[in-house]
Design a protein around this motif. Structure first.
Motif, PDB file in Angstrom:
ATOM      1  N   ALA A   1     -83.116  81.829 -24.765  1.00  0.00           N
ATOM      2  CA  ALA A   1     -82.134  81.612 -23.544  1.00  0.00           C
ATOM      3  C   ALA A   1     -82.342  80.248 -22.845  1.00  0.00           C
ATOM      4  O   ALA A   1     -81.344  80.066 -22.274  1.00  0.00           O
ATOM      5  CB  ALA A   1     -82.556  82.790 -22.615  1.00  0.00           C
ATOM      6  N   LYS A   2     -83.215  79.517 -23.240  1.00  0.00           N
ATOM      7  CA  LYS A   2     -83.420  78.180 -22.773  1.00  0.00           C
ATOM      8  C   LYS A   2     -82.510  77.213 -23.427  1.00  0.00           C
ATOM      9  O   LYS A   2     -82.624  75.982 -23.228  1.00  0.00           O
ATOM     10  CB  LYS A   2     -84.876  77.919 -22.556  1.00  0.00           C
ATOM     11  CG  LYS A   2     -85.572  78.775 -21.385  1.00  0.00           C
ATOM     12  CD  LYS A   2     -86.933  78.444 -21.514  1.00  0.00           C
ATOM     13  CE  LYS A   2     -87.992  79.363 -20.499  1.00  0.00           C
ATOM     14  NZ  LYS A   2     -89.424  78.996 -20.552  1.00  0.00           N
ATOM     15  N   GLY A   3     -82.101  77.557 -24.626  1.00  0.00           N
ATOM     16  CA  GLY A   3     -81.387  76.652 -25.566  1.00  0.00           C
ATOM     17  C   GLY A   3     -82.263  75.871 -26.503  1.00  0.00           C
ATOM     18  O   GLY A   3     -82.021  74.930 -27.255  1.00  0.00           O
ATOM     19  N   LYS A   4     -83.598  76.756 -26.702  1.00  0.00           N
ATOM     20  CA  LYS A   4     -84.436  75.903 -27.739  1.00  0.00           C
ATOM     21  C   LYS A   4     -84.139  76.426 -29.080  1.00  0.00           C
ATOM     22  O   LYS A   4     -83.913  77.708 -29.322  1.00  0.00           O
ATOM     23  CB  LYS A   4     -85.975  76.322 -27.171  1.00  0.00           C
ATOM     24  CG  LYS A   4     -87.119  75.416 -28.158  1.00  0.00           C
ATOM     25  CD  LYS A   4     -88.609  75.688 -27.873  1.00  0.00           C
ATOM     26  CE  LYS A   4     -88.810  77.461 -27.953  1.00  0.00           C
ATOM     27  NZ  LYS A   4     -90.486  77.409 -27.751  1.00  0.00           N
TER      28      LYS A   4
ATOM     29  N   GLN B   1     -70.723  73.381 -20.659  1.00  0.00           N
ATOM     30  CA  GLN B   1     -70.821  74.279 -21.484  1.00  0.00           C
ATOM     31  C   GLN B   1     -72.430  75.032 -21.880  1.00  0.00           C
ATOM     32  O   GLN B   1     -72.457  76.047 -21.925  1.00  0.00           O
ATOM     33  CB  GLN B   1     -70.118  74.154 -23.107  1.00  0.00           C
ATOM     34  CG  GLN B   1     -68.420  74.139 -22.677  1.00  0.00           C
ATOM     35  CD  GLN B   1     -68.010  72.846 -22.143  1.00  0.00           C
ATOM     36  OE1 GLN B   1     -68.583  71.831 -21.935  1.00  0.00           O
ATOM     37  NE2 GLN B   1     -66.651  72.532 -22.126  1.00  0.00           N
ATOM     38  N   PHE B   2     -73.173  74.008 -22.206  1.00  0.00           N
ATOM     39  CA  PHE B   2     -74.609  74.230 -22.549  1.00  0.00           C
ATOM     40  C   PHE B   2     -75.180  75.014 -21.402  1.00  0.00           C
ATOM     41  O   PHE B   2     -75.779  75.833 -21.434  1.00  0.00           O
ATOM     42  CB  PHE B   2     -75.297  73.069 -22.850  1.00  0.00           C
ATOM     43  CG  PHE B   2     -76.693  73.300 -23.178  1.00  0.00           C
ATOM     44  CD1 PHE B   2     -77.003  73.908 -24.457  1.00  0.00           C
ATOM     45  CD2 PHE B   2     -77.714  73.002 -22.447  1.00  0.00           C
ATOM     46  CE1 PHE B   2     -78.739  74.059 -24.606  1.00  0.00           C
ATOM     47  CE2 PHE B   2     -79.064  73.185 -22.596  1.00  0.00           C
ATOM     48  CZ  PHE B   2     -79.429  73.704 -23.882  1.00  0.00           C
ATOM     49  N   ALA B   3     -74.924  74.429 -20.000  1.00  0.00           N
ATOM     50  CA  ALA B   3     -75.410  74.884 -19.091  1.00  0.00           C
ATOM     51  C   ALA B   3     -74.972  76.356 -18.782  1.00  0.00           C
ATOM     52  O   ALA B   3     -75.995  77.211 -18.514  1.00  0.00           O
ATOM     53  CB  ALA B   3     -75.513  73.875 -17.742  1.00  0.00           C
TER      54      ALA B   3
ATOM     55  N   MET C   1     -73.976  78.289 -20.898  1.00  0.00           N
ATOM     56  CA  MET C   1     -74.140  79.309 -22.172  1.00  0.00           C
ATOM     57  C   MET C   1     -75.729  79.674 -21.687  1.00  0.00           C
ATOM     58  O   MET C   1     -75.872  80.859 -21.834  1.00  0.00           O
ATOM     59  CB  MET C   1     -74.369  78.500 -23.316  1.00  0.00           C
ATOM     60  CG  MET C   1     -74.945  79.214 -24.473  1.00  0.00           C
ATOM     61  SD  MET C   1     -75.556  78.321 -25.959  1.00  0.00           S
ATOM     62  CE  MET C   1     -76.967  77.218 -25.159  1.00  0.00           C
ATOM     63  N   CYS C   2     -76.570  78.909 -21.262  1.00  0.00           N
ATOM     64  CA  CYS C   2     -77.710  79.237 -20.922  1.00  0.00           C
ATOM     65  C   CYS C   2     -78.058  80.206 -19.721  1.00  0.00           C
ATOM     66  O   CYS C   2     -78.753  81.061 -19.717  1.00  0.00           O
ATOM     67  CB  CYS C   2     -78.683  78.114 -20.541  1.00  0.00           C
ATOM     68  SG  CYS C   2     -79.184  77.008 -22.004  1.00  0.00           S
ATOM     69  N   GLN C   3     -77.116  80.095 -18.742  1.00  0.00           N
ATOM     70  CA  GLN C   3     -76.962  80.769 -17.542  1.00  0.00           C
ATOM     71  C   GLN C   3     -76.586  82.355 -18.022  1.00  0.00           C
ATOM     72  O   GLN C   3     -77.229  83.199 -17.677  1.00  0.00           O
ATOM     73  CB  GLN C   3     -76.053  80.320 -16.690  1.00  0.00           C
ATOM     74  CG  GLN C   3     -75.555  81.105 -15.403  1.00  0.00           C
ATOM     75  CD  GLN C   3     -74.346  80.733 -14.670  1.00  0.00           C
ATOM     76  OE1 GLN C   3     -74.045  79.621 -14.899  1.00  0.00           O
ATOM     77  NE2 GLN C   3     -74.093  81.460 -13.770  1.00  0.00           N
ATOM     78  N   MET C   4     -75.514  82.347 -18.906  1.00  0.00           N
ATOM     79  CA  MET C   4     -75.130  83.695 -19.531  1.00  0.00           C
ATOM     80  C   MET C   4     -76.068  84.317 -20.282  1.00  0.00           C
ATOM     81  O   MET C   4     -76.561  85.441 -20.241  1.00  0.00           O
ATOM     82  CB  MET C   4     -73.718  83.542 -20.466  1.00  0.00           C
ATOM     83  CG  MET C   4     -72.609  82.733 -19.623  1.00  0.00           C
ATOM     84  SD  MET C   4     -71.032  82.846 -20.364  1.00  0.00           S
ATOM     85  CE  MET C   4     -70.858  84.695 -20.768  1.00  0.00           C
ATOM     86  N   LEU C   5     -76.900  83.399 -21.199  1.00  0.00           N
ATOM     87  CA  LEU C   5     -77.789  84.113 -22.028  1.00  0.00           C
ATOM     88  C   LEU C   5     -79.028  84.599 -21.269  1.00  0.00           C
ATOM     89  O   LEU C   5     -79.617  85.819 -21.601  1.00  0.00           O
ATOM     90  CB  LEU C   5     -78.187  83.096 -23.063  1.00  0.00           C
ATOM     91  CG  LEU C   5     -77.388  82.642 -24.066  1.00  0.00           C
ATOM     92  CD1 LEU C   5     -78.132  81.578 -25.072  1.00  0.00           C
ATOM     93  CD2 LEU C   5     -76.833  83.980 -25.181  1.00  0.00           C
ATOM     94  N   LYS C   6     -79.379  84.069 -20.259  1.00  0.00           N
ATOM     95  CA  LYS C   6     -80.498  84.548 -19.315  1.00  0.00           C
ATOM     96  C   LYS C   6     -80.162  85.851 -18.546  1.00  0.00           C
ATOM     97  O   LYS C   6     -80.922  86.732 -18.738  1.00  0.00           O
ATOM     98  CB  LYS C   6     -80.834  83.478 -18.225  1.00  0.00           C
ATOM     99  CG  LYS C   6     -82.126  83.824 -17.365  1.00  0.00           C
ATOM    100  CD  LYS C   6     -83.221  84.099 -18.082  1.00  0.00           C
ATOM    101  CE  LYS C   6     -84.449  84.341 -17.361  1.00  0.00           C
ATOM    102  NZ  LYS C   6     -85.681  84.388 -17.964  1.00  0.00           N
TER     103      LYS C   6
END
Length: 259
Positions: free
Chosen positions: A132-135, A172-174, A176-181
């Motif tokens: 969820a952090k994009g790692k 978009q990356f930010a 995406m991480c917000q949504m995944l969290k």
């Protein structure tokens, strides 16, 4: 030191004890004693590491974590570099957080939490698993069946397992991480086939039953996602295939069937 006291015309001298002075010789003796004690502790077998325990790991083996730590049985506990051990363990892709502690006389405790796949990104014919952090956690062939959403709208410009995704689509990356969290918090990662953040004014999600969800812009996105679970588990949608759920206005959610 004497202080005079007057009593009915008489003067009496009262003697007070002199304060002891810390001479340079005395300070040197104390410092030498402390150094000698430390040297004794560093070389006494009483403080040698006899046990290394690991907890919190499922995907990464205990042996791999101990090896990465650089701490081994027999080394003096006080000589073990805990900071360096933490850094080494944290380089393992599936490790999210790590704590390394001494438990005297001879025990070292390693406690970790592991990263979990939250989504996949398409990358030159493969799927890249991320948390969820994009790692970046792993890479899978594109034909592999994955049980987490595939994210569209974020392209990978540099690939390195264990590192945060590098992409030219920073906004978009930010998002995406917000949504995944939020999806992780609300236990929404299963049952979702795709998340499309290509257009941040028209964010979309596609369920495995082919129902599309439109969120509109990023306004109130966290609230929309927290509300989403009750929407997709509603009895009105039970057994439905296809159609569109419109959540652009979370106060007036609608569902439109295909055709």
């Amino acid at each position: 030191m004497k202080r005079e006291r007057r009593d009915s015309g008489n003067v009496t001298a009262i003697a007070f004890p002199k304060k002891k002075k810390w001479t340079s010789g005395r300070v040197t003796v104390i410092i030498c004693a402390v150094i000698a004690l430390l040297i004794a502790l560093l070389f006494t077998p009483l403080f040698n590491v006899t046990e290394i325990t690991v907890s919190g790991n499922e995907r990464v083996s205990t042996e791999a974590l101990i090896e990465a730590s650089g701490i081994y049985r027999g080394v003096n506990t006080l000589k073990a570099n805990l900071g360096q051990a933490r850094k080494r363990i944290s380089t393992i892709a599936y490790i999210d957080t790590v704590k390394v502690e001494r438990r005297f006389p001879g025990r070292v405790v390693i406690t970790v939490t592991e990263s979990q796949e939250a989504a996949y990104l398409p990358f030159i014919g493969n799927y890249v698993g991320i948390d969820a952090k994009g790692k970046i956690l792993e890479i899978k062939p594109k034909g592999t069946v994955v049980d987490r959403p595939v994210v569209l709208g974020v392209t990978i410009s540099e690939f390195n397992i264990g590192s945060i995704v590098k992409t030219p689509q920073e906004e978009q990356f930010a998002v995406m991480c917000q949504m995944l969290k939020q999806m992780e918090i609300n236990q929404l990662t299963s049952g979702i086939a795709q998340v499309d953040v290509t257009d941040l004014n028209d964010i979309r999600m596609y369920l495995t039953n082919h129902i599309a969800i439109t969120f509109g812009s990023t306004d109130n996105l966290n609230y929309k996602l927290s509300f989403l679970k009750s929407v997709i588990t509603s009895p009105d949608l039970s057994g439905q295939q296809g159609g569109v759920i419109d959540m652009t206005n979370p106060e007036r959610v609608t569902y439109r069937a295909n055709g």
